[in-house]
Design a protein around this motif. Structure first.
Motif, PDB file in Angstrom:
ATOM      1  N   SER A  62      15.705  13.840  57.669  1.00 38.32           N
ATOM      2  CA  SER A  62      15.595  14.024  56.219  1.00 38.32           C
ATOM      3  C   SER A  62      16.517  15.123  55.699  1.00 38.32           C
ATOM      4  CB  SER A  62      14.157  14.378  55.847  1.00 38.32           C
ATOM      5  OG  SER A  62      13.795  15.644  56.388  1.00 38.32           O
ATOM      6  N   ARG A  63      17.001  16.004  56.593  1.00 39.63           N
ATOM      7  CA  ARG A  63      17.797  17.177  56.223  1.00 39.63           C
ATOM      8  C   ARG A  63      17.029  18.096  55.273  1.00 39.63           C
ATOM      9  NH1 ARG A  63      22.630  15.338  53.556  1.00 39.63           N
ATOM     10  NH2 ARG A  63      23.138  17.542  53.446  1.00 39.63           N
ATOM     11  N   ALA A  64      15.710  18.027  55.319  1.00 44.41           N
ATOM     12  CA  ALA A  64      14.876  18.869  54.454  1.00 44.41           C
ATOM     13  C   ALA A  64      15.084  20.338  54.802  1.00 44.41           C
ATOM     14  CB  ALA A  64      13.407  18.502  54.618  1.00 44.41           C
ATOM     15  N   ARG A  65      15.159  21.172  53.782  1.00 42.77           N
ATOM     16  CA  ARG A  65      15.276  22.610  53.994  1.00 42.77           C
ATOM     17  C   ARG A  65      13.906  23.283  54.075  1.00 42.77           C
ATOM     18  NH1 ARG A  65      20.220  24.680  53.598  1.00 42.77           N
ATOM     19  NH2 ARG A  65      19.409  26.765  53.123  1.00 42.77           N
ATOM     20  N   VAL A  66      12.914  22.682  53.444  1.00 48.21           N
ATOM     21  CA  VAL A  66      11.530  23.143  53.509  1.00 48.21           C
ATOM     22  C   VAL A  66      10.700  22.004  54.068  1.00 48.21           C
ATOM     23  CG1 VAL A  66       9.536  23.977  52.205  1.00 48.21           C
ATOM     24  CG2 VAL A  66      11.851  24.703  51.561  1.00 48.21           C
ATOM     25  N   CYS A  67       9.826  22.304  55.032  1.00 50.74           N
ATOM     26  CA  CYS A  67       9.069  21.252  55.698  1.00 50.74           C
ATOM     27  C   CYS A  67       8.265  20.433  54.694  1.00 50.74           C
ATOM     28  CB  CYS A  67       8.130  21.852  56.745  1.00 50.74           C
ATOM     29  SG  CYS A  67       7.148  20.600  57.607  1.00 50.74           S
ATOM     30  N   PRO A  68       8.434  19.104  54.666  1.00 49.30           N
ATOM     31  CA  PRO A  68       7.707  18.271  53.715  1.00 49.30           C
ATOM     32  C   PRO A  68       6.332  17.833  54.209  1.00 49.30           C
ATOM     33  CG  PRO A  68       9.290  16.924  54.900  1.00 49.30           C
ATOM     34  CD  PRO A  68       9.449  18.338  55.423  1.00 49.30           C
ATOM     35  N   VAL A  69       5.963  18.219  55.440  1.00 47.53           N
ATOM     36  CA  VAL A  69       4.699  17.771  56.039  1.00 47.53           C
ATOM     37  C   VAL A  69       3.764  18.970  56.156  1.00 47.53           C
ATOM     38  CG1 VAL A  69       3.630  16.632  58.010  1.00 47.53           C
ATOM     39  CG2 VAL A  69       5.978  16.037  57.346  1.00 47.53           C
ATOM     40  N   PRO A  70       2.556  18.896  55.599  1.00 44.50           N
ATOM     41  CA  PRO A  70       1.631  20.038  55.686  1.00 44.50           C
ATOM     42  C   PRO A  70       1.384  20.458  57.134  1.00 44.50           C
ATOM     43  CG  PRO A  70       0.808  18.410  54.119  1.00 44.50           C
ATOM     44  CD  PRO A  70       1.990  17.782  54.813  1.00 44.50           C
ATOM     45  N   GLY A  71       1.432  21.779  57.351  1.00 49.33           N
ATOM     46  CA  GLY A  71       1.157  22.306  58.678  1.00 49.33           C
ATOM     47  C   GLY A  71       2.339  22.348  59.620  1.00 49.33           C
ATOM     48  N   HIS A  72       3.481  21.819  59.196  1.00 43.54           N
ATOM     49  CA  HIS A  72       4.700  21.854  60.011  1.00 43.54           C
ATOM     50  C   HIS A  72       4.427  21.394  61.447  1.00 43.54           C
ATOM     51  CE1 HIS A  72       8.727  24.282  60.355  1.00 43.54           C
ATOM     52  NE2 HIS A  72       8.881  23.000  60.604  1.00 43.54           N
ATOM     53  N   PRO A  73       3.863  20.196  61.611  1.00 47.01           N
ATOM     54  CA  PRO A  73       3.373  19.796  62.937  1.00 47.01           C
ATOM     55  C   PRO A  73       4.454  19.618  63.988  1.00 47.01           C
ATOM     56  CG  PRO A  73       3.284  17.949  61.395  1.00 47.01           C
ATOM     57  CD  PRO A  73       3.601  19.169  60.588  1.00 47.01           C
TER      58      PRO A  73
END
Length: 343
Positions: A304-315
């Motif tokens: 995703s090249r996300a800069r901030v984790c889009p998934v709660p809890g950063h699993p």
């Protein structure tokens, strides 16, 4: 006399990964100038084969881009013109375009320019190189040099490398073997939490390792909390060459996908890579040294090249068991696990 400009204008790790390409160019050129952005200059100064480092903040690459002005681009064009380059190789990531820089270099009178490009370049490029598949980033960049006819010498191992000698950092590391934990990353999505990293340090210490925690000056609060009372906190206490020396002396480095992981690889040190799959590990994992990649590479954030984790809890990172990191460190310490010899 062949004066060649090699450009890689993003981050520290990206510049380090360009090392094999730079050395291939240097084996055939009389003078190599490396063009970096401000975030990569210090890494460029550590690369073998570089005669000169120029720095310019490219508005189409920098994460905090300056406005585009005629004065700024005009000053860069005049600087490039004064250098009288015979050739230029523009190195970019797959999501960056080499064409804006190629346009400026054409205006500066550079007679031959090559780059990897999927876009139609018109008369901006003399070599429009294409790469099949998804090779590791150092191999992708090296393939551009090879397409020009610049190949590594037979005695070059093709891995990442640093200028030697590195500074003496015994005053920082003390005596005896140690493992380095580097908890920070330039992109938040690639960094485990401070609490998880502190738990990792305590687990490594309990497993019998002496642990040093490294970080930049702006990361001192993080490194202090991660080190706690169990480890040596070197946050903000090293220049980049000194950090390279600390990593070079480590038995193993544990780090997320960030510049110091590539710095460790360039120093020839095995790496346990805590790799968030927002970019593919096949392309961006530490290169040329024994490496264990940990982290869920099939997590929902994949590619995703996300800069901030889009998934709660950063699993993808937070569910890594520190005991698995210890096992990976032990595996990398086994006899017969070879690393490249320094150039």
């Amino acid at each position: 006399m062949t004066r060649v400009l090699v450009a890689r204008q993003d981050n520290l790790g990206d510049v380090l990964l360009a090392g094999p390409c730079v050395r291939a160019v240097a084996a055939h050129a009389s003078h190599v100038t490396l063009l970096t952005g401000p975030h990569g200059r210090a890494a460029g100064e550590l690369l073998p084969g570089v005669d000169e480092v120029l720095t310019w903040r490219a508005p189409w690459i920098d994460p905090e881009p300056p406005p585009v002005t005629a004065a700024d681009t005009g000053a860069f064009v005049e600087l490039a013109r004064a250098k009288r380059f015979d050739r230029a190789l523009i190195l970019t990531s797959f999501h960056q375009s080499p064409l804006p820089l190629a346009l400026l270099l054409r205006q500066a009178g550079v007679p031959w320019i090559g780059a990897i490009s999927e876009d139609y370049p018109g008369s901006l490029l003399d070599l429009r190189h294409r790469v099949d598949g998804d090779p590791p980033e150092p191999e992708r960049m090296l393939s551009l040099a090879e397409a020009v006819g610049f190949r590594l010498p037979p005695d070059d191992h093709g891995a990442l490398a640093l200028r030697r000698p590195l500074p003496d950092t015994t005053r920082l590391t003390g005596g005896g073997p140690y493992v380095v934990v580097h908890p920070a990353a330039s992109v938040p999505a690639r960094q485990p939490s401070a609490a998880w990293s502190h738990r990792l340090v305590r687990t490594l210490v309990a497993d019998g390792h002496r642990v040093l925690v490294t970080g930049a000056p702006a990361e001192r609060h993080l490194t202090r909390g991660v080190a706690g009372t169990s480890a040596v906190d070197l946050g903000g206490r090293t220049t980049l060459p000194e950090l390279a020396a600390v990593l070079s002396g480590a038995r193993v480095v544990v780090a997320p996908n960030t510049g110091p992981a590539h710095l460790a690889a360039a120093a020839g040190t095995p790496v346990v890579s805590l790799f968030a799959p927002v970019v593919p590990s096949a392309r961006w994992a530490p290169y040329g040294v024994p490496t264990v990649v940990l982290g869920d590479q099939h997590a929902p954030c994949r590619d995703s090249r996300a800069r901030v984790c889009p998934v709660p809890g950063h699993p993808c990172l937070e569910t890594i068991d520190p005991a698995d990191v210890c096992r990976a460190v032990t595996a990398l310490l086994q006899p017969g696990v070879a690393t490249p010899s320094p150039l």
